[in-house]
Design a protein around this motif. Structure first.
Motif, PDB file in Angstrom:
ATOM      1  N   GLY A  37       0.773  -1.235   0.000  1.00  0.00           N
ATOM      2  CA  GLY A  37       0.000   0.000   0.000  1.00  0.00           C
ATOM      3  C   GLY A  37       0.801   1.281   0.000  1.00  0.00           C
ATOM      4  N   ASP A  38       2.107   1.202  -0.209  1.00  0.00           N
ATOM      5  CA  ASP A  38       2.948   2.400  -0.243  1.00  0.00           C
ATOM      6  C   ASP A  38       2.676   3.168  -1.534  1.00  0.00           C
ATOM      7  OD1 ASP A  38       5.454   3.932  -1.074  1.00  0.00           O
ATOM      8  OD2 ASP A  38       5.946   3.411   0.995  1.00  0.00           O
ATOM      9  N   ALA A  39       2.094   4.365  -1.404  1.00  0.00           N
ATOM     10  CA  ALA A  39       1.678   5.138  -2.576  1.00  0.00           C
ATOM     11  C   ALA A  39       2.855   5.568  -3.448  1.00  0.00           C
ATOM     12  CB  ALA A  39       0.869   6.357  -2.152  1.00  0.00           C
ATOM     13  N   GLN A  40       3.981   5.927  -2.831  1.00  0.00           N
ATOM     14  CA  GLN A  40       5.153   6.319  -3.623  1.00  0.00           C
ATOM     15  C   GLN A  40       5.625   5.143  -4.477  1.00  0.00           C
ATOM     16  OE1 GLN A  40       7.483   7.651  -0.141  1.00  0.00           O
ATOM     17  NE2 GLN A  40       7.847   9.513  -1.324  1.00  0.00           N
ATOM     18  N   ALA A  41       5.661   3.975  -3.869  1.00  0.00           N
ATOM     19  CA  ALA A  41       6.101   2.778  -4.586  1.00  0.00           C
ATOM     20  C   ALA A  41       5.108   2.409  -5.677  1.00  0.00           C
ATOM     21  CB  ALA A  41       6.288   1.622  -3.616  1.00  0.00           C
TER      22      ALA A  41
ATOM     23  N   ALA B 215      -2.634   7.593  -6.898  1.00  0.00           N
ATOM     24  CA  ALA B 215      -3.420   8.833  -6.939  1.00  0.00           C
ATOM     25  C   ALA B 215      -4.589   8.766  -5.965  1.00  0.00           C
ATOM     26  CB  ALA B 215      -3.915   9.091  -8.356  1.00  0.00           C
ATOM     27  N   GLN B 216      -5.214   7.611  -5.879  1.00  0.00           N
ATOM     28  CA  GLN B 216      -6.356   7.449  -4.975  1.00  0.00           C
ATOM     29  C   GLN B 216      -5.947   7.587  -3.511  1.00  0.00           C
ATOM     30  OE1 GLN B 216      -7.765   3.696  -6.474  1.00  0.00           O
ATOM     31  NE2 GLN B 216      -8.858   4.657  -8.167  1.00  0.00           N
ATOM     32  N   GLN B 217      -4.665   7.409  -3.240  1.00  0.00           N
ATOM     33  CA  GLN B 217      -4.148   7.606  -1.878  1.00  0.00           C
ATOM     34  C   GLN B 217      -3.622   9.022  -1.677  1.00  0.00           C
ATOM     35  OE1 GLN B 217      -2.157   4.413   0.319  1.00  0.00           O
ATOM     36  NE2 GLN B 217      -1.866   3.465  -1.698  1.00  0.00           N
TER      37      GLN B 217
ATOM     38  N   ALA C 145       1.347  11.172  -8.901  1.00  0.00           N
ATOM     39  CA  ALA C 145       0.481  10.256  -9.642  1.00  0.00           C
ATOM     40  C   ALA C 145      -0.681  11.008 -10.276  1.00  0.00           C
ATOM     41  CB  ALA C 145      -0.031   9.150  -8.715  1.00  0.00           C
ATOM     42  N   LYS C 146      -1.257  11.941  -9.538  1.00  0.00           N
ATOM     43  CA  LYS C 146      -2.370  12.733 -10.075  1.00  0.00           C
ATOM     44  C   LYS C 146      -1.924  13.538 -11.293  1.00  0.00           C
ATOM     45  CE  LYS C 146      -4.676  13.262  -5.621  1.00  0.00           C
ATOM     46  NZ  LYS C 146      -5.083  14.225  -4.578  1.00  0.00           N
ATOM     47  N   ILE C 147      -0.770  14.156 -11.177  1.00  0.00           N
ATOM     48  CA  ILE C 147      -0.235  14.960 -12.285  1.00  0.00           C
ATOM     49  C   ILE C 147       0.050  14.070 -13.494  1.00  0.00           C
ATOM     50  CG2 ILE C 147       1.767  16.329 -13.035  1.00  0.00           C
ATOM     51  CD1 ILE C 147       1.828  17.383 -10.061  1.00  0.00           C
ATOM     52  N   ALA C 148       0.647  12.900 -13.236  1.00  0.00           N
ATOM     53  CA  ALA C 148       0.959  11.975 -14.343  1.00  0.00           C
ATOM     54  C   ALA C 148      -0.312  11.538 -15.043  1.00  0.00           C
ATOM     55  CB  ALA C 148       1.716  10.761 -13.806  1.00  0.00           C
ATOM     56  N   LEU C 149      -1.341  11.211 -14.283  1.00  0.00           N
ATOM     57  CA  LEU C 149      -2.602  10.770 -14.898  1.00  0.00           C
ATOM     58  C   LEU C 149      -3.231  11.877 -15.727  1.00  0.00           C
ATOM     59  CD1 LEU C 149      -4.103   8.657 -11.987  1.00  0.00           C
ATOM     60  CD2 LEU C 149      -3.268   7.811 -14.182  1.00  0.00           C
ATOM     61  N   GLU C 150      -3.223  13.095 -15.184  1.00  0.00           N
ATOM     62  CA  GLU C 150      -3.778  14.227 -15.927  1.00  0.00           C
ATOM     63  C   GLU C 150      -3.035  14.427 -17.245  1.00  0.00           C
ATOM     64  OE1 GLU C 150      -3.932  17.653 -13.349  1.00  0.00           O
ATOM     65  OE2 GLU C 150      -5.246  16.600 -11.926  1.00  0.00           O
ATOM     66  N   SER C 151      -1.703  14.317 -17.193  1.00  0.00           N
ATOM     67  CA  SER C 151      -0.917  14.526 -18.416  1.00  0.00           C
ATOM     68  C   SER C 151      -1.140  13.418 -19.427  1.00  0.00           C
ATOM     69  CB  SER C 151       0.569  14.676 -18.096  1.00  0.00           C
ATOM     70  OG  SER C 151       1.116  13.442 -17.717  1.00  0.00           O
ATOM     71  N   LEU C 152      -1.566  12.242 -18.955  1.00  0.00           N
ATOM     72  CA  LEU C 152      -1.853  11.111 -19.854  1.00  0.00           C
ATOM     73  C   LEU C 152      -3.322  11.084 -20.297  1.00  0.00           C
ATOM     74  CD1 LEU C 152       0.147   8.373 -17.916  1.00  0.00           C
ATOM     75  CD2 LEU C 152       0.804   9.471 -20.086  1.00  0.00           C
ATOM     76  N   GLY C 153      -4.093  12.070 -19.810  1.00  0.00           N
ATOM     77  CA  GLY C 153      -5.497  12.112 -20.171  1.00  0.00           C
ATOM     78  C   GLY C 153      -6.345  11.082 -19.434  1.00  0.00           C
TER      79      GLY C 153
END
Length: 91
Positions: free
Chosen positions: A40-44, A73-75, A80-88
């Motif tokens: 559950g480590d979000a960074q990992a 991102a959910q954590q 992760a949020k930024i990466a997802l946004e940039s990937l659409g």
């Protein structure tokens, strides 16, 4: 790390990815990121997702990469949020 501490496992992953104190080894980095991510480590989770998305140390699989990045991102992991946004993608 060998005793199951997620923080230590994540840090081992970082060391292997960067080649700090050990030879650079993307496969070994992904292995350690996975151990921490499964706890559950979000960074990992984010770093493992990027490994899969880019094919670094594991066979490239963008769908699996997105899955791990979304977990991070959910954590609340901002990278992760930024990466997802940039990937659409949404999280």
């Amino acid at each position: 790390a060998e005793q199951g501490h997620a923080d230590a496992q994540y840090n081992f992953g970082v060391c292997y990815k960067k080649g700090e104190g050990v030879p650079q080894d993307y496969a070994e980095a992904a292995k350690w990121y996975r151990k921490a991510a499964e706890q559950g480590d979000a960074q990992a989770q984010f770093k493992l997702g990027m490994c899969y998305y880019l094919g670094q140390g594991v066979p490239q699989n963008k769908a699996v990469g997105i899955k791990w990045i979304k977990k991070a991102a959910q954590q609340g992991n901002e990278y992760a949020k930024i990466a997802l946004e940039s990937l659409g993608e949404t999280w």
